[in-house]
Design a protein around this motif. Sequence first.
Motif, short mmCIF file in Angstrom:
data_model
loop_
_atom_site.label_atom_id
_atom_site.label_comp_id
_atom_site.label_asym_id
_atom_site.label_seq_id
_atom_site.Cartn_x
_atom_site.Cartn_y
_atom_site.Cartn_z
N GLN A 160 -12.04 -22.26 15.58
CA GLN A 160 -12.96 -22.79 16.36
C GLN A 160 -12.87 -24.34 15.97
OE1 GLN A 160 -17.43 -22.53 15.46
NE2 GLN A 160 -17.34 -21.28 17.65
N VAL A 161 -13.17 -24.38 14.66
CA VAL A 161 -13.08 -26.01 14.15
C VAL A 161 -11.88 -26.76 14.19
CG1 VAL A 161 -15.05 -25.29 12.46
CG2 VAL A 161 -12.50 -25.50 11.76
N THR A 162 -10.60 -25.87 14.25
CA THR A 162 -9.55 -26.80 14.54
C THR A 162 -8.79 -26.56 15.96
OG1 THR A 162 -8.17 -24.77 14.01
CG2 THR A 162 -8.66 -25.93 12.05
N GLU A 163 -9.51 -26.24 16.77
CA GLU A 163 -9.34 -26.11 18.28
C GLU A 163 -7.99 -25.45 18.41
OE1 GLU A 163 -11.02 -27.09 20.97
OE2 GLU A 163 -12.57 -28.35 20.16
N GLY A 164 -7.98 -24.45 17.98
CA GLY A 164 -6.73 -23.53 18.15
C GLY A 164 -6.11 -23.11 17.12
N MET A 165 -6.19 -23.47 15.82
CA MET A 165 -5.28 -23.01 14.71
C MET A 165 -5.72 -21.72 14.56
SD MET A 165 -4.28 -26.45 12.53
CE MET A 165 -3.15 -25.37 11.58
N ARG A 166 -4.79 -20.60 14.33
CA ARG A 166 -4.89 -19.28 14.17
C ARG A 166 -4.29 -19.05 12.92
NH1 ARG A 166 -4.82 -15.04 18.72
NH2 ARG A 166 -6.55 -16.34 19.50
N LEU A 167 -4.95 -18.93 11.80
CA LEU A 167 -4.36 -18.83 10.33
C LEU A 167 -4.47 -17.29 9.93
CD1 LEU A 167 -3.18 -20.24 7.83
CD2 LEU A 167 -5.43 -20.63 6.91
N ILE A 262 0.85 -33.04 20.34
CA ILE A 262 -0.43 -33.39 19.81
C ILE A 262 -1.57 -33.56 20.92
CG2 ILE A 262 -1.45 -35.68 19.10
CD1 ILE A 262 1.43 -36.19 17.45
N ALA A 263 -1.13 -34.06 22.07
CA ALA A 263 -2.24 -34.05 23.16
C ALA A 263 -2.74 -32.84 23.33
CB ALA A 263 -1.71 -34.76 24.31
N LEU A 264 -1.89 -31.64 23.66
CA LEU A 264 -2.27 -30.36 23.91
C LEU A 264 -3.11 -29.60 23.02
CD1 LEU A 264 1.04 -28.84 25.61
CD2 LEU A 264 -1.17 -29.61 26.80
N ARG A 265 -2.68 -29.98 21.40
CA ARG A 265 -3.53 -29.32 20.48
C ARG A 265 -5.12 -29.99 20.32
NH1 ARG A 265 -0.20 -28.97 14.83
NH2 ARG A 265 -2.27 -28.25 14.44
N ALA A 266 -5.02 -31.41 20.81
CA ALA A 266 -5.99 -32.07 20.66
C ALA A 266 -7.04 -31.73 21.60
CB ALA A 266 -5.86 -33.45 20.84
N VAL A 270 -3.79 -25.08 23.14
CA VAL A 270 -2.87 -24.28 22.71
C VAL A 270 -3.32 -23.38 21.37
CG1 VAL A 270 -0.68 -25.35 23.72
CG2 VAL A 270 -1.63 -25.92 21.26
N ILE A 271 -2.85 -22.25 21.20
CA ILE A 271 -3.05 -21.62 20.03
C ILE A 271 -1.91 -21.86 19.03
CG2 ILE A 271 -3.48 -19.53 18.77
CD1 ILE A 271 -4.51 -18.34 21.51
N VAL A 272 -2.10 -22.30 17.93
CA VAL A 272 -1.21 -22.63 16.79
C VAL A 272 -1.14 -21.32 15.91
CG1 VAL A 272 0.00 -24.18 15.08
CG2 VAL A 272 -1.34 -25.07 17.10
N HIS A 273 0.03 -20.73 16.16
CA HIS A 273 -0.16 -19.33 15.22
C HIS A 273 0.68 -19.89 13.74
CE1 HIS A 273 -1.32 -16.58 18.65
NE2 HIS A 273 -0.39 -17.55 19.30
#
Length: 301
Positions: A160-167, A262-266, A270-273
């Motif tokens: 949630q806070v990283t707008e899509g980073m899934r750790l 960068i634009a899509l992540r911002a 996108v989910i960054v796995h």
Amino acid sequence: MEYSIEVDFAPIYECVSSLTAFMNKQNHNALEAGKLWVREVQDRFAPARILQMSDTMKATDGFSLAPYIWTCPGERSVDGFFNWLEDLSTGQLYDIAAGLKLSVPPNLPELRNRTAEALREWDSAYFQHIDPSILKGLAQEAETRRSHLNGTNNQEIYEQVTEGMRLYPNSHLKKVILIPQYHARPFVTSAIFDEVIFTHYSCDILPPAPGRPAHGLMRLTRALSDETRLYILRLLADRQLTFTEIVREVNLSKSTIHYHLIALRAAGLVIVHVDHKSTSYSLRREALNKLSGEIATYIED
């Protein structure tokens, strides 16, 4: 093994983040503060001094202050933190690094001293003079996020806070420290060590001008206004792809794909796995699903 999450904030974190954002010229085009902010800051320093600070940043590349800021037991203003850090003996510096299982450079005391000198000057000429509501807002953001942690929603909060980073958990990672940042928007950056990760996530602390769209809505519409970015989202709709695979599919340079991601992540599209040392991407439908509602709310309000 599940990792735990803490939310931390202190002014020294944002001081470091702001200097890093200013010095990373390759990211200025994507920086939401914009080139106007960069020029305004440049006017505060003699060109020779900016060059010296740049040399210091290059010489200390890879040396993260975040573990030491997190460890600091006292006041964590810029002066308070560096007064504590500079009083540490060489042995104490290495003990802190060893306690967190950090890789320890042989010239750690020199890195400490050069970093302190550059950041003290940055603080004196720029950081001391920023809008106080930025630091107040970041502290409030940290407190709010901290109250949402319940020990069972770590991955959810992180995404949630990283707008899509899934750790994803792994056998080494024990703790994640989340740190809100303002100057480096829209970037999410992490200092990754074997057992602990420090993740700085972007926060829209200052509101838009009256009548103007929210920052998040602008990121969404901007990200979707480009043909290549729409094509990348289409590719990611039904599968996970690595950065190299995206480059091959789209047939553009790595630097161009990096800029589009960068634009899509911002925009949270996108989910960054992130699985230990591997990273892949997929479509984050949540952001798409809320787009029409956000546009309608803005226009009709």
